[in-house]
Scaffold this motif. Structure first.
Motif, PDB file in Angstrom:
ATOM      1  N   LYS A  56       0.809  -1.198   0.000  1.00  0.00           N
ATOM      2  CA  LYS A  56       0.000   0.000   0.000  1.00  0.00           C
ATOM      3  C   LYS A  56       0.856   1.268   0.000  1.00  0.00           C
ATOM      4  CE  LYS A  56      -3.496   2.283   2.754  1.00  0.00           C
ATOM      5  NZ  LYS A  56      -3.919   2.378   4.121  1.00  0.00           N
ATOM      6  N   TYR A  57       1.952   1.232   0.801  1.00  0.00           N
ATOM      7  CA  TYR A  57       2.798   2.425   0.893  1.00  0.00           C
ATOM      8  C   TYR A  57       3.676   2.576  -0.328  1.00  0.00           C
ATOM      9  CZ  TYR A  57       1.078   2.612   5.572  1.00  0.00           C
ATOM     10  OH  TYR A  57       0.245   2.703   6.633  1.00  0.00           O
ATOM     11  N   GLN A  58       4.139   1.400  -0.846  1.00  0.00           N
ATOM     12  CA  GLN A  58       5.020   1.467  -2.006  1.00  0.00           C
ATOM     13  C   GLN A  58       4.327   2.125  -3.198  1.00  0.00           C
ATOM     14  OE1 GLN A  58       6.574  -2.379  -2.827  1.00  0.00           O
ATOM     15  NE2 GLN A  58       8.269  -2.122  -1.390  1.00  0.00           N
ATOM     16  N   SER A  59       3.023   1.942  -3.273  1.00  0.00           N
ATOM     17  CA  SER A  59       2.327   2.477  -4.446  1.00  0.00           C
ATOM     18  C   SER A  59       2.363   4.006  -4.474  1.00  0.00           C
ATOM     19  CB  SER A  59       0.877   1.989  -4.451  1.00  0.00           C
ATOM     20  OG  SER A  59       0.209   2.589  -3.376  1.00  0.00           O
ATOM     21  N   HIS A  60       2.718   4.625  -3.343  1.00  0.00           N
ATOM     22  CA  HIS A  60       2.810   6.084  -3.342  1.00  0.00           C
ATOM     23  C   HIS A  60       4.114   6.598  -3.938  1.00  0.00           C
ATOM     24  CE1 HIS A  60      -0.844   7.037  -1.244  1.00  0.00           C
ATOM     25  NE2 HIS A  60      -0.636   5.973  -0.500  1.00  0.00           N
ATOM     26  N   HIS A  61       5.113   5.684  -4.057  1.00  0.00           N
ATOM     27  CA  HIS A  61       6.388   6.120  -4.626  1.00  0.00           C
ATOM     28  C   HIS A  61       6.291   6.227  -6.126  1.00  0.00           C
ATOM     29  CE1 HIS A  61       8.844   6.285  -1.118  1.00  0.00           C
ATOM     30  NE2 HIS A  61       8.416   5.117  -0.717  1.00  0.00           N
ATOM     31  N   ARG A  62       6.756   7.353  -6.645  1.00  0.00           N
ATOM     32  CA  ARG A  62       6.844   7.444  -8.082  1.00  0.00           C
ATOM     33  C   ARG A  62       8.182   6.868  -8.511  1.00  0.00           C
ATOM     34  NH1 ARG A  62       6.134  13.548  -8.791  1.00  0.00           N
ATOM     35  NH2 ARG A  62       7.185  13.416  -6.817  1.00  0.00           N
TER      36      ARG A  62
END
Lengths: 363, 287
Positions: free
Chosen positions: B2-8
């Protein structure tokens, strides 16, 4: 002042934008140039204004040939689709620009200019915005300022290029009504470009329908809608239902669909054009026609219920649309997927290779 | 997950830190330290020495000549650049694209090569130069030659700044002015000029910076005659070769000061232009 256009042509490189246009625009009337994008309507307007040069042909204002006159000397007001207000000037400075540009011997004194500007701002109902900059105005306000600016020098002719194209539906309707009122009050000759058929029919006294650089038809809105003289005008103005088939012995036939054609004696391939309000729906076929459909969708919003129909046992390119009054709809209560039949009242028959319709009426 | 998906892409912390560190280190090594060094060297012998070094007869002459060249170059290129930008953005004609490309030739050609070409063409033995020499006109190894090559080297700056802006702003406002009866001059002064004002100032600042600092082309055509055809950058080189380190750095500190002032003015101009553009698309009801 009336406008007369004679055999006007315009080419951009190898592209012919306008083909042999001849047109009369009557004095004191609102004329619409209507057509799809790329039909040459804006080019024609810009040539009338002098912002573009015609390749050949003549333009007369009244009986004066102005084809070779520069923009400045034509005394036209021009309103642009995207307003084209001077962004670093206030509303009042924008409106005053034309008056201040007059040659010194014609220019009114400063106090006079200020008075005229105030009067124009009253007219467009925005006197409190005199010291605002264009960036601080809404789209509708900008377009009203643009109109006031164009009218400040009292032009003989007002030209408007898609004046309401960039505005949302509600503002557009208000502004349309307001322009109509303004026109009725001052009676300047106006020409406006639009691709919106509703706008053209509602606002103008005369409509010029254009397609591919040519004039298709010139008529009053009522006559244009009732008697289109070509397939293009038919398709372009409002929805039209089309059945194509083969004509023989006074009947048009395709698959299991057939329509009688009283008064038609020829035979061969043809298309029958029917307006949504010139047909009615029923549960059974009648003596006029047997056009079977399944109901695809029902739209209740509006003055009429709009029913979309899919042909049953025959083919057509576009879905059919038929208008049913709310009272009849509630009596009948059709559902999606129900089977029904269309019966024509007035039709227009185009034989293959023929661009002029033959009217058909049923007794 | 879930958090990784915020990284561009490219947004990992280690990558970010490495890039920032590299950028800071390079800027310090290549820009900041040399700039500081110029001023420390210039002031190393104290204020008095700096003033007397700058007050040197030849240095003063070089300053004068440099300012004179800039004073001629900047207005000429201002007019030329504006006219050129107007031409290519407001008219369609065959060869327009070629012209837009040709504007960049002075950027693409090495200034030394430009200087040599002028020398070949306008020098005493040159093609046009020999004809001019018959009438006792000498362009090379004197100030007209310096002005000519400086104009050549700096001519793209104003046009380069204006062309994209004028393309973006379009012609509608000018067309509106014409339909309202404005004359050509009134149209330019009241409609076009206010819209391009800050880009124009920016272009002028860049032109001026380059005109003051140009070395390569000028060194070829000037002949380095001390007290006659020596501009400030050439003078720095000359002093350095004379082992007059303090004098060279004193002159260099002047050039650096002009550069910093230029950057400041450029910053203001950019900021004003950006603010004008940002205001434009706002299309809301103020009530």
């Amino acid at each position: 002042m009336s406008i007369k256009i004679e055999h006007l042509n315009k080419t951009f490189g190898s592209f012919q934008a306008l083909r042999d246009i001849s047109l009369d625009i009557p004095d004191g009337k609102l004329t619409a140039l209507l057509g799809p994008s790329g039909s040459g309507k804006t080019t024609l307007l810009r040539i009338i204004a002098g912002l573009e040069n015609a390749s050949d042909g003549r333009i007369l204002f009244g009986d004066r040939d102005i084809s070779r006159l520069p923009v400045k000397q034509r005394n036209v007001g021009f309103v642009f689709q995207h307003y084209a207000l001077f962004r670093h000037m206030t509303v009042a400075q924008n409106v005053a620009f034309g008056l201040e540009s007059l040659p010194r011997n014609q220019r009114p004194p400063k106090t006079e200019i200020r008075k005229t500007v105030n009067r124009l701002l009253e007219m467009i109902q925005l006197p409190e915005l005199a010291n605002r900059y264009p960036a601080q105005l809404s789209g509708g306000q900008k377009q009203r300022v643009a109109l006031a600016r164009a009218l400040a020098t009292r032009p003989d002719i007002l030209l408007l290029d898609e004046p309401f194209g960039a505005l949302d539906a509600r503002v557009r309707k208000d502004l349309r009504r307001w322009l109509r009122g303004l026109h009725d009050e001052f009676h300047f000759t106006s020409v406006f470009v639009t691709h919106d058929q509703e706008e053209a029919l509602e606002l103008s006294d005369q409509v010029v329908v254009m397609s591919q650089g040519q004039v298709e038809q010139v008529d009053s809105p009522t006559r244009l809608y009732a008697n289109p003289t070509s397939r293009f005008v038919f398709d372009f103005l409002g929805h039209v239902n089309i059945i194509s088939g083969t004509v023989s012995d006074g009947w048009l036939q395709q698959g299991n669909a057939r329509v009688s054609l009283p008064g038609v004696s020829t035979s061969g391939d043809a298309q029958l054009y029917l307006r949504p309000h010139e047909v009615h729906l029923s549960v059974e076929p009648d003596s006029r026609a047997c056009l079977p459909f399944t109901i695809e969708a029902i739209n209740l919003i509006g003055a009429e219920v709009r029913v979309e129909l899919r042909p049953d046992g025959w083919d057509c390119d576009d879905i059919w649309e038929v208008g049913v009054s709310h009272s009849e709809f509630s009596r009948w209560q059709p559902q999606r997927g129900d089977r029904c039949f269309v019966s024509p009242e007035i039709g227009h028959l185009f034989r293959n290779g023929d661009n002029r319709p033959q009217p058909v009426t049923w007794p | 997950m879930k958090y990784q998906s915020h990284h561009r892409v490219g947004d990992q912390p280690w990558l970010r830190r490495t890039l920032i560190l590299a950028a800071v280190a390079l800027s310090a090594l290549l820009l900041a330290i040399p700039l500081v060094l110029i001023f420390t060297q210039a002031f190393s012998a104290g204020w008095g020495a700096l003033v007397s070094n700058i007050g040197d007869r030849y240095t003063l002459h070089a300053i004068g000549l440099t300012l004179f060249v800039a004073l001629l170059t900047v207005p000429l290129n201002l007019v030329f650049g504006t006219a050129l930008a107007w031409l290519v953005t407001r008219f369609r004609f065959p060869g327009r694209k070629l012209l837009v490309t040709l504007i960049d030739v002075p950027f693409a050609v090495s200034p030394v090569v430009a200087g040599l070409l002028y020398l070949l063409l306008y020098g005493r033995n040159g093609w046009l130069g020999s004809w001019l020499a018959d009438y006792d006109v000498q362009l090379m190894f004197s100030w007209p030659g310096i002005v000519m090559v400086t104009i050549f080297v700096t001519c793209p700056f104003v046009a380069r700044e204006l062309i994209p802006l004028m393309q973006q702003q379009g012609t509608e406002e000018e067309e509106a002015a014409v339909t309202l009866g404005a004359s050509g001059w009134r149209l330019f002064r009241r409609v076009t000029l206010p819209n391009i004002k800050w880009a124009l100032i920016y272009g002028v600042v860049l032109t001026n910076a380059r005109a003051v600092g140009e070395f390569g082309a000028v060194s070829v055509v000037s002949g380095n005659i001390r007290g006659q055809t020596n501009t400030l950058p050439l003078h720095v080189e000359l002093l350095y070769q004379d082992y007059n380190i303090a004098g060279a750095f004193a002159a260099a500190s002047l050039l650096a000061a002009i550069a910093i002032l230029t950057l400041a003015i450029k910053g203001v101009a950019e900021w004003r232009q950006a603010r004008l553009l940002a205001r434009e698309p706002a299309d809301r009801n103020p009530q």
